[in-house]
Design an enzyme around this catalytic site. Structure first.
Site, short mmCIF file in Angstrom:
data_model
loop_
_atom_site.label_atom_id
_atom_site.label_comp_id
_atom_site.label_asym_id
_atom_site.label_seq_id
_atom_site.Cartn_x
_atom_site.Cartn_y
_atom_site.Cartn_z
N GLN A 77 0.82 -1.22 0.00
CA GLN A 77 0.00 0.00 0.00
C GLN A 77 0.85 1.27 0.00
O GLN A 77 0.41 2.33 0.47
CB GLN A 77 -0.95 0.00 1.20
CG GLN A 77 -2.19 -0.85 1.00
CD GLN A 77 -2.97 -0.46 -0.25
OE1 GLN A 77 -3.08 0.71 -0.61
NE2 GLN A 77 -3.51 -1.43 -0.95
N SER A 78 2.06 1.20 -0.53
CA SER A 78 2.95 2.37 -0.53
C SER A 78 2.37 3.53 -1.34
O SER A 78 2.08 3.40 -2.54
CB SER A 78 4.30 1.96 -1.13
OG SER A 78 5.07 3.11 -1.43
N ASN A 79 2.23 4.68 -0.69
CA ASN A 79 1.83 5.90 -1.39
C ASN A 79 2.95 6.37 -2.31
O ASN A 79 2.72 6.87 -3.40
CB ASN A 79 1.51 7.01 -0.38
CG ASN A 79 0.39 6.60 0.54
OD1 ASN A 79 -0.74 6.42 0.09
ND2 ASN A 79 0.69 6.46 1.83
N ALA A 81 5.13 4.54 -3.85
CA ALA A 81 5.19 3.73 -5.07
C ALA A 81 4.12 4.20 -6.06
O ALA A 81 4.39 4.37 -7.26
CB ALA A 81 4.99 2.26 -4.73
#
Ligand SMILES: Cc1ncc(COP(=O)(O)O)c(C=O)c1O
Length: 336
Positions: A77-79, A81
């Site tokens: 869930q990396s913002n 990325a």
């Protein structure tokens, strides 16, 4: 200072608003200070967030070095990325995201957006596999004829941190126009690029406020050391004559809960409170925990009612859509 001379690829719509949160103040009660929200959730790139600012400098550098593909890493869930994938699209580059499934890898929220943006996504089970793949990915891509530009976790290198030195300059003008000298600046702090930039900027522009990170992971001593290191390298990059030590970095680890990516009850309550007072969406991994930290300090009387504070909203909203069950099951439920 050489800030204006750094290569920069435009991705943001700046300045972001600095808004008084009067409904939130009323909900906190009669002893609430004046609370301002610095809306970096509205930076303008693919649902916004703090990484858009950093990526302007990182993509500028990538283009200057002739890169063909941006590579980065993070949680599923990396913002960061998601915004790297978006930035790559705008800059005409490919994006390769190496994401680990430690906290789940449901195709929702940011991970859904990564796919919509057409990034190449490689999901690995855990931290060790992620580090191993990051270590060999450059060679793999070069062998395939690409020129990779590798962005470490969170874009937290001096070029990325420089963006938050610039943000301090931006907010200085906004505070001047408002006639405010806030006591503290609160925000979610993780890979330290944002905090390092803010610390350097606060020093360079004589900010009236203390820079107060709210940690979303541990161990905090190592994070403070990393912040000081990054702040020193950022100051050096920008030709700012200042030095920083870990002992002077303010990073509160009382609101991490069980660990990175694991929601806390107080964080989820903060998400509901901001939605219902200001119609502003926080997230369970970063900004919800940071808001919980600021509210706890206010309720403990650390900020006087005649003072002001700023909450830097670093974004993260898309991950809300991957945490619906946690929000439903917590507190008074999502429909209360
Ligand atoms: C929404 C959000 N807030 C805060 C942070 C923390 O920023 P930094 O990694 O620069 O400490 C991140 C990092 O990923 C983020 O996505």
């Amino acid at each position: 200072m050489h800030l204006a001379c750094l290569p920069r690829f435009p991705l943001t719509t700046l300045p972001t608003p600095l808004q008084r949160a009067r409904n939130l103040e009323a909900a906190v009660g009669p002893d609430a200070p004046r609370i301002y929200l610095k809306r970096d959730d509205l930076t303008g790139l693919a649902f916004g967030g703090n990484k858009a600012r950093k990526l302007e400098y990182l993509v500028g550098d990538a283009l200057a070095s002739g890169a063909t593909v941006l590579v980065t890493e993070g949680a599923a869930q990396s913002n960061h990325a998601r915004m790297t994938a978006a930035a790559a699209r705008l800059a005409g580059l490919k994006a390769l995201l190496i994401l680990d499934a430690r906290h789940g890898a449901e195709i929702a929220g940011n991970l859904l957006l990564d796919h919509l943006l057409g990034a190449e996504v490689r999901i690995v089970p855990g931290a060790a596999e992620r580090a191993a793949l990051m270590a060999r990915i450059g060679d793999e891509l070069r062998a395939a004829g690409e020129r990779p530009y590798v962005i470490p976790t969170g874009g937290s290198v001096p070029l990325g941190a420089a963006a938050y030195v610039a943000m301090v300059a931006e907010m200085t003008l906004q505070l001047l126009a408002l006639g405010e000298a806030p006591r503290r600046l609160y925000f979610a702090s993780s890979s330290q690029g944002t905090q390092a930039g803010l610390v350097v900027g606060a020093s360079a522009f004589s900010a009236p406020y203390g820079v107060r990170g709210v940690a979303v992971e541990r161990p905090v001593d190592a994070l403070k050391a990393e912040c000081a290191r990054l702040a020193n390298e950022t100051a050096q990059l920008l030709g700012i004559d200042a030095s920083f030590t870990a002992g002077k970095i303010a990073l509160d680890d009382r609101h991490v809960g069980a660990g990175y990516g694991v929601p806390t009850e107080e964080g989820l309550a903060a998400i509901r409170l901001l939605a219902r007072t200001e119609a502003v969406f926080l997230d369970p991994v970063y900004s919800g925990k940071a808001m919980a930290g600021m509210l706890a300090d206010i309720r403990a009387g650390e900020i006087a009612p005649d003072e002001a504070v700023v909450f830097l909203h670093t974004g993260g909203g898309p991950s809300l859509f991957a945490f619906g069950t946690d929000l439903l099951e917590s507190g008074d439920g999502i429909d209360a």
